[in-house]
Design a protein around this motif. Structure first.
Motif, PDB file in Angstrom:
ATOM      1  N   ALA A 116       0.987  -1.110   0.005  1.00  0.00           N
ATOM      2  CA  ALA A 116       0.002  -0.058   0.025  1.00  0.00           C
ATOM      3  C   ALA A 116       0.879   1.330  -0.020  1.00  0.00           C
ATOM      4  O   ALA A 116       0.419   2.353  -0.479  1.00  0.00           O
ATOM      5  N   ALA A 117       2.057   1.334   0.464  1.00  0.00           N
ATOM      6  CA  ALA A 117       2.888   2.489   0.679  1.00  0.00           C
ATOM      7  C   ALA A 117       3.271   2.929  -0.887  1.00  0.00           C
ATOM      8  O   ALA A 117       3.422   4.010  -0.924  1.00  0.00           O
ATOM      9  N   GLY A 118       3.244   2.000  -1.864  1.00  0.00           N
ATOM     10  CA  GLY A 118       3.796   2.177  -2.989  1.00  0.00           C
ATOM     11  C   GLY A 118       2.362   2.688  -3.977  1.00  0.00           C
ATOM     12  O   GLY A 118       2.523   3.076  -5.202  1.00  0.00           O
ATOM     13  N   ILE A 119       1.390   2.759  -3.366  1.00  0.00           N
ATOM     14  CA  ILE A 119      -0.098   3.450  -3.907  1.00  0.00           C
ATOM     15  C   ILE A 119      -0.103   4.736  -3.452  1.00  0.00           C
ATOM     16  O   ILE A 119      -0.205   5.792  -4.146  1.00  0.00           O
ATOM     17  N   VAL A 120      -0.159   5.140  -2.089  1.00  0.00           N
ATOM     18  CA  VAL A 120      -0.284   6.013  -1.527  1.00  0.00           C
ATOM     19  C   VAL A 120       0.977   7.364  -1.630  1.00  0.00           C
ATOM     20  O   VAL A 120       0.568   8.523  -1.985  1.00  0.00           O
ATOM     21  N   ILE A 121       2.059   6.900  -1.489  1.00  0.00           N
ATOM     22  CA  ILE A 121       3.186   7.994  -1.478  1.00  0.00           C
ATOM     23  C   ILE A 121       3.817   8.506  -2.625  1.00  0.00           C
ATOM     24  O   ILE A 121       3.891   9.601  -2.923  1.00  0.00           O
ATOM     25  N   PRO A 122       3.742   7.756  -3.875  1.00  0.00           N
ATOM     26  CA  PRO A 122       4.081   8.167  -5.046  1.00  0.00           C
ATOM     27  C   PRO A 122       2.861   9.460  -5.479  1.00  0.00           C
ATOM     28  O   PRO A 122       3.467  10.392  -6.260  1.00  0.00           O
ATOM     29  N   ARG A 123       1.830   9.030  -5.093  1.00  0.00           N
ATOM     30  CA  ARG A 123       0.707  10.421  -5.422  1.00  0.00           C
ATOM     31  C   ARG A 123       1.179  11.684  -4.498  1.00  0.00           C
ATOM     32  O   ARG A 123       1.160  12.690  -5.189  1.00  0.00           O
TER      33      ARG A 123
END
Length: 398
Positions: A116-123
């Motif tokens: 989930a970190a790879g979904i939230v943080i890039p945005r």
């Protein structure tokens, strides 16, 4: 602290890294799908139990995003991302060496909490660096990666099974995550400005999420993109039965049809990025949602009148997916446009709401049984109309 980019003229390396991080979640969803029968045999369980490991992952992916948002706004973007990748790596190793389905299910939930970190943080990183218009362009690039991943991941997983065990699939996930972790540690710079740091506390977190839930434009733009994405989940869940069982498509060619529609999404997302050089995100979103509704209503009418054919359905699905390629990045950028002081929390809540919309749509299609494509076309039309409705509410509030 890197300088903020005022214009997206070339694709910077950090944005490529953000795209690869965003692909990690879809990779973990789709790569092991061809291995379901092998996992059931290897762990001596039923196919239904194996399918529930996917549902467990999706649930974990939706809920975990709520945690990363506040941590990203307090500790920066890099540290939570490193922590998430470490969790993903540990859980992937656990999946590879598990001995029963119960442990595989729990390891998958843990894997989702890491991914989930790879979904939230890039945005959030994108909005740290770009204004709304260029953020839409950057998110379109991320959609290119996210569109390619679901196509390639099952193919890659199937190829792994030709020379190795299903456990190797989770081994490859581990290797990919280790590579991304190395890149993050060595190359990523912190993008959260100190003046935007939000203290971590239950009261502050609760107030931020409550403020977002009360923010009309944020919620409506989020749901406009969320119900568009929900249509995509309905398509993913319902297309195998419609293509293979109703239209008698050979399973060997299912991937080709799936790939055509995914290509429509990818191409449209890149066209959207080019259009933003001359048009506002609001204008692009408004027209794309009209197309979204038109394509799905045509498919629904053709289904109800019995005139639907495989060719006509494919044309409607390709039109829907292309429209979504315009809707998703622009709705996301507009939702985050006014959330500069709480981007992490806003990105997390947006991801959770959209994932829950998608999960509900996919579940509805699987429950709604019919000898025609009606469950698929009906759900697509419902999702498109809801996307249009919330988009119009948001645009009027601008």
């Amino acid at each position: 602290m890197p300088p903020a980019y005022s214009s997206l003229t070339v694709i910077p390396r950090w944005l490529i890294l953000m795209g690869l991080l965003t692909a990690l979640g879809p990779l973990a969803i789709d790569m092991y799908l061809p291995a379901f029968p092998a996992i059931a045999d290897g762990l001596q369980t039923t196919p239904g139990h194996v399918e529930r490991t996917l549902a467990s992952y999706l649930f974990g992916l939706a809920m975990a995003q709520l945690f990363y948002g506040p941590f990203a706004d307090r500790y920066g973007r890099k540290k939570p991302l490193v922590a998430g990748l470490l969790i993903f790596i540990t859980a992937s190793i656990g999946c590879a060496f598990t001995s029963d389905i119960e442990h595989l299910t729990w390891w998958r939930i843990a894997q989702a909490f890491g991914g989930a970190a790879g979904i939230v943080i890039p945005r959030a990183v994108i909005r740290d660096n770009f204004d709304t218009r260029d953020a839409s362009k950057a998110l379109s690039i991320l959609m290119l990666v996210m569109g390619v991943t679901p196509i390639l991941a099952p193919i890659l997983g199937g190829q792994v099974l030709t020379f190795g065990s299903w456990r190797w699939i989770f081994g490859i996930m581990t290797i990919c995550a280790v590579g991304l972790l190395t890149a993050v540690v060595l190359t990523m710079k912190e993008t959260l400005h100190p003046e935007r740091v939000i203290p971590l506390g239950f009261g502050i977190i609760g107030r931020n999420y409550l403020a977002l839930l009360r923010h009309k434009k944020f919620i409506c733009y989020t749901l406009a993109g969320g119900f568009g994405s929900a249509g995509m989940f309905a398509y993913i869940a319902g297309s195998p039965r419609v293509f293979i069982e109703i239209f008698n498509v050979d399973p060997r060619y299912f991937g080709i049809l799936f790939g055509i529609n995914a290509a429509s999404l990818i191409i449209a997302a890149q066209v959207s990025a080019r259009l933003l050089n001359r048009h506002s995100p609001e204008a692009v979103l408004k027209k794309a949602q009209i197309s979204l509704v038109a394509m799905t209503l045509i498919a629904l009418v053709l289904t109800l009148t019995g005139l639907i054919t495989l060719l006509l359905l494919m044309l409607c699905l390709a039109g829907f997916m292309a429209s979504q390629g315009f809707v998703n990045p622009n709705a996301a950028a507009l939702a985050l446009a006014e959330q500069g002081k709480r981007l992490g929390v806003a990105s997390a809540l947006m991801g959770t709401l959209q994932m829950l919309c998608g999960a509900c749509a996919g579940l509805a299609v699987s429950i709604w049984q019919s000898p025609s494509p009606l469950p698929l076309t009906g759900m697509l039309a419902a999702c498109a109309c809801l996307s249009w409705l919330f988009g119009r509410i948001a645009l009027k509030a601008t």
